[in-house]
Design an enzyme around this catalytic site. Structure first.
Site, PDB file in Angstrom:
ATOM      1  N   SER A 240     -23.532  -6.953 -41.179  1.00  0.00           N
ATOM      2  CA  SER A 240     -22.574  -5.953 -42.553  1.00  0.00           C
ATOM      3  C   SER A 240     -24.525  -6.189 -43.318  1.00  0.00           C
ATOM      4  CB  SER A 240     -22.040  -6.302 -43.275  1.00  0.00           C
ATOM      5  OG  SER A 240     -22.420  -7.240 -43.951  1.00  0.00           O
ATOM      6  N   LYS A 241     -24.046  -4.958 -44.139  1.00  0.00           N
ATOM      7  CA  LYS A 241     -25.461  -4.787 -44.909  1.00  0.00           C
ATOM      8  C   LYS A 241     -26.040  -5.885 -45.238  1.00  0.00           C
ATOM      9  CE  LYS A 241     -26.945  -0.489 -46.280  1.00  0.00           C
ATOM     10  NZ  LYS A 241     -28.271  -0.553 -45.818  1.00  0.00           N
TER      11      LYS A 241
END
Ligand code: GLU
Length: 471
Positions: free
Chosen positions: A240-241
Site C-alpha cells: 500500500s501507499k
C-alpha cells in the site's frame, strides 16, 4: 510449434500500479524470450469505473517502461457484437439459459444459505425451464456449469491445478441489459486473440476454472496459465501507499529511471542465480517461469533506490542531461543542456535519482543563492566575515582554470589566518551553494567559474558581518 502469444489486460479504473506493471513485464518478457507476440487489451466493460484518462495513463506508463506491444490496444467495449454471437452459440448449444429470478428472491435465498453455513450459490431454479427471449420478463443469461467432474488447468508455476466443478456456480454471463460479464469476455478475447499463455495475478486463480468450463462449452482449446504471486510490502502486509509509491508514473516523477524500475520489478519474484543487474537482452534471454517464485514477493524501496543509483551511473551524461532539464524547469530554473551535461560527472556519484541530480545543480543556474537558515546561523558568523571578503578579492586575480590554483589561494589564506580548513570551507560552501553538502569545494568553485565565486563569497562575507542576507 504454436506461436507464443501473451497479453496484458488491465481494467482502466486507475493508474498502472507496481503489481500490474510486474505482471505486464512478466507477460511481455515471456513473449519476447520466445520470439512471440505481446498484446494489450483494455478490459473496460465496467463502464462506471473505466475512464479514458486511465487508459491514457496506463499506456503512458507502459511506454515509459519500454513495454512495447505488437497488437492492440483492443478495447472490450468495441467488441460487444463478438461477445453477443458467442452467447447465442452457448444458448443454442444448451450451455447457457435465461434466468428470470428476481433480485429480491435471490438475495433472500442467499441470506438463508449463508445463515445455514452454506456457500451461497444460485440454486438452479431456471436451469431446466428453457425460458425464451420473448418471455416478457427481464432476464440474465447464466452459464450451465457442469454439476460434477473436475476442471484441470495447467499452471506454469503451480503445475496442474484441479478444481471440483461442484464448487462452481451457474454464473451470469450476460446481465439483464445484455452486457456480457468479465469471466465470459476474457474467454472470448483470449481465444479470439489466440493467447497461448495467460499470465496474470494469482488473485485471478479462482476465476480460472470458471473460464475453463466456458472454453470447454465453446469447444475451444485451453491456453496455459501462469498465476503470479502478489507483491507485499517489506513488512509482509499487502502493498500500500505507506510502503512507497504505488503508481509507476510516480516513480518517473521522483526521478527514477525506467530501466531501473523494470530491472527491479523483474527481479521481484524471479531470479537468475544471484545476478541483480540485467541488461534488457539478458532479461529477454533468461526470463522463464521455472525461476519465478510461487510465494509472494516483498517490495523494498531501498533496493530499488540502490538499483536506480547503479543505472544512473551507467547512463551517458548527455542522456541524463535531457532527463534533468525538466526537473530543473519544474523548479523554475532554466539551464542549457550542454551546461547540465558538464556538471553530471561531478554530481552523479552522490545522486540516487534524477531529482537528486537536479537539486544538486540548481545553485549553478540561479543568480541569488538562498542560504539554508540553520547552516547560515551556524557558519556565517562575524569571525569569518573578513577571511571571506579577503578570499573573494584574492581569487579575483588568479587563474581559475585549475582546481590546484584555487586550492593554493585558499590554503595560503587560512594558513595566514591560522584557521583550520573546515573553518573556512563550510562558510565558503554555504556562500556558493546555500548548504553544507556538495562535491569537493575546489571542484565546485572551478565549475561555478570565477565571477560567480567572487561575487557569492563577497556577499557571504557581508552577510556574516551584518547577520543579514543582503542578496
Ligand atoms: N482485467 C483484469 C485486471 O485488471 C485482468 C484479467 C486477466 O488478466 O485475465 O485485474
Amino acid at each position: 510449434m504454436t506461436e507464443i502469444r501473451t497479453r496484458f489486460a488491465p481494467s482502466p479504473t486507475g493508474y498502472l500500479h507496481i503489481g500490474g506493471a510486474r505482471t505486464a513485464i512478466f507477460s511481455w518478457l515471456y513473449a519476447r524470450r520466445h520470439g512471440g507476440k505481446f498484446i494489450l487489451r483494455i478490459e473496460d466493460t465496467d463502464l462506471e469505473r473505466s475512464t479514458d484518462e486511465s487508459i491514457r495513463q496506463i499506456i503512458e506508463a507502459m511506454d515509459w517502461l519500454g513495454l512495447d506491444y505488437d497488437e492492440g490496444p483492443f478495447r472490450q467495449t468495441a467488441r460487444q457484437d463478438i461477445y453477443r454471437k458467442r452467447i447465442d452459440e452457448l444458448l443454442d448449444g444448451d450451455h447457457a439459459y435465461r434466468c428470470v429470478c428476481p433480485k429480491e428472491t435471490l438475495d433472500k435465498k442467499r441470506d438463508l444459505m449463508m445463515k445455514s453455513g452454506k456457500k451461497p450459490r444460485y440454486d438452479g431454479t431456471c436451469r431446466g425451464k428453457n425460458i425464451k427471449a420473448d418471455c416478457g420478463e427481464p432476464f440474465v443469461i447464466r452459464f450451465k456449469t457442469p454439476k460434477d467432474g473436475e476442471t484441470v488447468v495447467e499452471d506454469l508455476l503451480r503445475g496442474e491445478v484441479r478444481f471440483n466443478n461442484e464448487e462452481l456456480d451457474d454464473m451470469i454471463i450476460a446481465r439483464s441489459d445484455g452486457s456480457p460479464t468479465y469471466n465470459f469476455c476474457v474467454v472470448v478475447d483470449d481465444s479470439d486473440m489466440k493467447i497461448s499463455h495467460v499470465i496474470r495475478g494469482d488473485d485471478h486463480l479462482a476465476n480460472t476454472p470458471r473460464q475453463a468450463v466456458i472454453y470447454k462449452a465453446l469447444g475451444l482449446a485451453l491456453p496455459k496459465f501462469a498465476h503470479v504471486s502478489m507483491i507485499l510490502g517489506r513488512d509482509g502486509a499487502r502493498l500500500s501507499k505507506r510502503h512507497g509509491a504505488m503508481s509507476v508514473m510516480e516513480y518517473r516523477d521522483r526521478g527514477f529511471l525506467p530501466g531501473a524500475l523494470l530491472n527491479y520489478l523483474v527481479r521481484l519474484g524471479w531470479s537468475h542465480g544471484d545476478q541483480e543487474v540485467f541488461t534488457l537482452e539478458e532479461m529477454k534471454t533468461y526470463f522463464d517461469f521455472g525461476a519465478v517464485s510461487k510465494s509472494a514477493a516483498k517490495f523494498d524501496e531501498e533496493k530499488l533506490l540502490w538499483l536506480n543509483t547503479e543505472y544512473l551511473r551507467a547512463e551517458p551524461p548527455q542522456k541524463l542531461a535531457q532527463l534533468v532539464a525538466p526537473f530543473l524547469e519544474e523548479k523554475g530554473v532554466k539551464a542549457e543542456l550542454e551546461k547540465i551535461e558538464k556538471l553530471i560527472p561531478m554530481l552523479v556519484q552522490r545522486a540516487k535519482t534524477v531529482a537528486d541530480l537536479a537539486s544538486g545543480m540548481t545553485y549553478f543556474f540561479i543568480d541569488n543563492v538562498e542560504y539554508n537558515e540553520k547552516a547560515a546561523t551556524k557558519f556565517l558568523k562575524p569571525a569569518v566575515a573578513e577571511p571571506l571578503k579577503e578570499l573573494s578579492s584574492r581569487i579575483g586575480n588568479i587563474d581559475f582554470s585549475s582546481e590546484e590554483n584555487i586550492e593554493t589561494a585558499f590554503r595560503a589564506l587560512i594558513d595566514e589566518r591560522g584557521m583550520k580548513l573546515k573553518e573556512l570551507a563550510q562558510p565558503v560552501r554555504i556562500a556558493l551553494t546555500g548548504g553544507t553538502v556538495s562535491p569537493g569545494l575546489f571542484e565546485v568553485m572551478k565549475a561555478l567559474g570565477q565571477a560567480k565565486c567572487v561575487a557569492r563569497i563577497k556577499t557571504a562575507g557581508e552577510y556574516s558581518e551584518s547577520g543579514e542576507n543582503v542578496n
